[in-house]
Write a protein that holds these residues in place. Structure first.
Motif, PDB file in Angstrom:
ATOM      1  N   GLU A 173       0.094  -7.471  -2.650  1.00 44.57           N
ATOM      2  CA  GLU A 173      -0.717  -6.281  -3.260  1.00 44.57           C
ATOM      3  C   GLU A 173      -1.433  -5.629  -2.097  1.00 44.57           C
ATOM      4  N   GLY A 174      -1.310  -4.388  -1.878  1.00 41.13           N
ATOM      5  CA  GLY A 174      -2.036  -3.603  -0.999  1.00 41.13           C
ATOM      6  C   GLY A 174      -1.869  -3.549   0.602  1.00 41.13           C
ATOM      7  N   LEU A 175      -0.942  -4.692   0.970  1.00 42.76           N
ATOM      8  CA  LEU A 175      -0.714  -4.683   2.399  1.00 42.76           C
ATOM      9  C   LEU A 175      -0.201  -3.553   3.107  1.00 42.76           C
ATOM     10  N   GLU A 176      -0.592  -3.410   4.114  1.00 43.03           N
ATOM     11  CA  GLU A 176      -0.039  -2.083   5.012  1.00 43.03           C
ATOM     12  C   GLU A 176       0.657  -2.469   6.055  1.00 43.03           C
ATOM     13  N   ALA A 177       1.167  -1.782   7.056  1.00 43.64           N
ATOM     14  CA  ALA A 177       1.922  -2.046   8.385  1.00 43.64           C
ATOM     15  C   ALA A 177       1.104  -2.842   9.327  1.00 43.64           C
ATOM     16  N   GLY A 178       1.763  -3.811   9.737  1.00 45.38           N
ATOM     17  CA  GLY A 178       1.332  -4.567  10.725  1.00 45.38           C
ATOM     18  C   GLY A 178       0.493  -5.926  10.341  1.00 45.38           C
ATOM     19  N   ALA A 179       0.730  -5.819   8.799  1.00 41.77           N
ATOM     20  CA  ALA A 179       0.110  -7.169   8.097  1.00 41.77           C
ATOM     21  C   ALA A 179       1.087  -8.119   8.157  1.00 41.77           C
ATOM     22  N   SER A 180       0.803  -9.384   8.345  1.00 46.31           N
ATOM     23  CA  SER A 180       1.808 -10.548   8.069  1.00 46.31           C
ATOM     24  C   SER A 180       1.165 -11.836   7.453  1.00 46.31           C
ATOM     25  N   ILE A 181       1.999 -12.532   6.648  1.00 47.10           N
ATOM     26  CA  ILE A 181       1.550 -13.793   5.901  1.00 47.10           C
ATOM     27  C   ILE A 181       2.061 -14.796   6.665  1.00 47.10           C
ATOM     28  N   LEU A 182       1.283 -15.944   7.129  1.00 45.95           N
ATOM     29  CA  LEU A 182       1.618 -16.882   7.628  1.00 45.95           C
ATOM     30  C   LEU A 182       1.864 -18.097   6.676  1.00 45.95           C
ATOM     31  N   ALA A 190       0.735  -1.296  -0.006  1.00 42.31           N
ATOM     32  CA  ALA A 190      -0.045  -0.213  -0.082  1.00 42.31           C
ATOM     33  C   ALA A 190       0.997   1.192  -0.034  1.00 42.31           C
ATOM     34  N   PRO A 191       0.346   2.576  -0.527  1.00 41.98           N
ATOM     35  CA  PRO A 191       1.177   3.489  -0.602  1.00 41.98           C
ATOM     36  C   PRO A 191       1.768   4.109   0.865  1.00 41.98           C
ATOM     37  N   GLY A 192       2.724   4.442   0.918  1.00 38.38           N
ATOM     38  CA  GLY A 192       3.204   4.793   2.424  1.00 38.38           C
ATOM     39  C   GLY A 192       4.873   4.338   2.452  1.00 38.38           C
ATOM     40  N   ALA A 193       5.267   4.749   3.545  1.00 39.01           N
ATOM     41  CA  ALA A 193       6.595   4.308   3.885  1.00 39.01           C
ATOM     42  C   ALA A 193       6.692   2.985   4.524  1.00 39.01           C
ATOM     43  N   GLN A 227       6.268 -10.170   6.813  1.00 39.97           N
ATOM     44  CA  GLN A 227       5.443  -8.993   7.449  1.00 39.97           C
ATOM     45  C   GLN A 227       6.048  -7.727   6.983  1.00 39.97           C
ATOM     46  N   VAL A 228       4.773  -6.873   7.415  1.00 43.03           N
ATOM     47  CA  VAL A 228       5.025  -5.518   6.761  1.00 43.03           C
ATOM     48  C   VAL A 228       5.194  -4.643   7.793  1.00 43.03           C
ATOM     49  N   LEU A 229       6.383  -3.701   7.774  1.00 40.09           N
ATOM     50  CA  LEU A 229       6.737  -3.018   8.976  1.00 40.09           C
ATOM     51  C   LEU A 229       6.582  -1.419   8.648  1.00 40.09           C
TER      52      LEU A 229
END
Length: 194
Positions: free
Chosen positions: A143-152, A112-115, A174-176
């Motif tokens: 695609e589109g994952l944001e901070a805090g999201a993780s894939i198990l 997702a857009p952002g740092a 995981q997305v940080l």
């Protein structure tokens, strides 16, 4: 999955000196084991083996003294500086047999857009698959994952006939949120005074 044929020779000489002589001839010392048989020490063609090992979990069809065997690489030792092959351990397998192997995890898509930063907690996934149908890799959409999201591990789609050989709740990606460095307090005061 590709199958590569290699003609190998059994060897009777062991130790550093023998291994160095083998490598000078552009060959690689190795050992073939599995299925309760005695380990067989072999010499493999260096260039052909190097090309075969470019494919992850390649299936090797070995011609050992006129007898055909199937094997997969279990351990590959390389020279730390020059990168040439030093020794290889090969595990005997049979058609239809299930084996545990590590396959690379690839990603596709944009966050997702952002740092944000994507952390690969596991770069490979341990799976159980038929020896003659080992997948080369798995692909995960971020695609589109944001901070805090993780894939198990359980969220990753696996090819047919392949199952997980690790804990299904293991975090693979995981997305940080990216953290900007704060300027020291003294530096901020100096800029405000100026």
């Amino acid at each position: 999955m590709s199958e590569v044929k290699l003609a190998v020779q059994t060897r009777t000489e062991f130790g550093k000196g023998a291994a160095r002589r083998i490598r000078r001839e552009n060959k690689v010392p190795g050992v073939v084991y599995g299925h309760g048989t005695e380990p067989v020490h072999v010499t493999l063609p260096g260039h052909d083996l190097l090309l075969a090992l470019r494919t992850p979990n390649v299936l090797l069809s070995l011609d050992v003294d006129g007898k055909s065997e199937l094997a997969i690489p279990k351990a590959v030792q390389r020279d730390a500086i020059k990168g040439y092959l030093v020794h290889v351990d090969l595990l005997l397998v049979k058609r239809g047999e299930k084996v545990n192997v590590e396959i690379p995890v690839h990603t596709e898509g944009e966050l997702a857009p952002g740092a944000y930063l994507l952390e690969h907690v596991l770069s490979t996934l341990t799976v159980e698959a038929e020896a003659t149908h080992i997948p080369e890799s798995v692909t995960v959409s971020i695609e589109g994952l944001e901070a805090g999201a993780s894939i198990l591990a359980k969220d990753i789609p696996l090819p047919k006939g392949t199952s997980l050989a690790i804990d299904e709740d293991a975090v693979v990606l995981q997305v940080l949120a990216a953290q900007a460095e704060e300027a020291p307090a003294e530096a901020q005061e100096e800029t405000t005074e100026a």
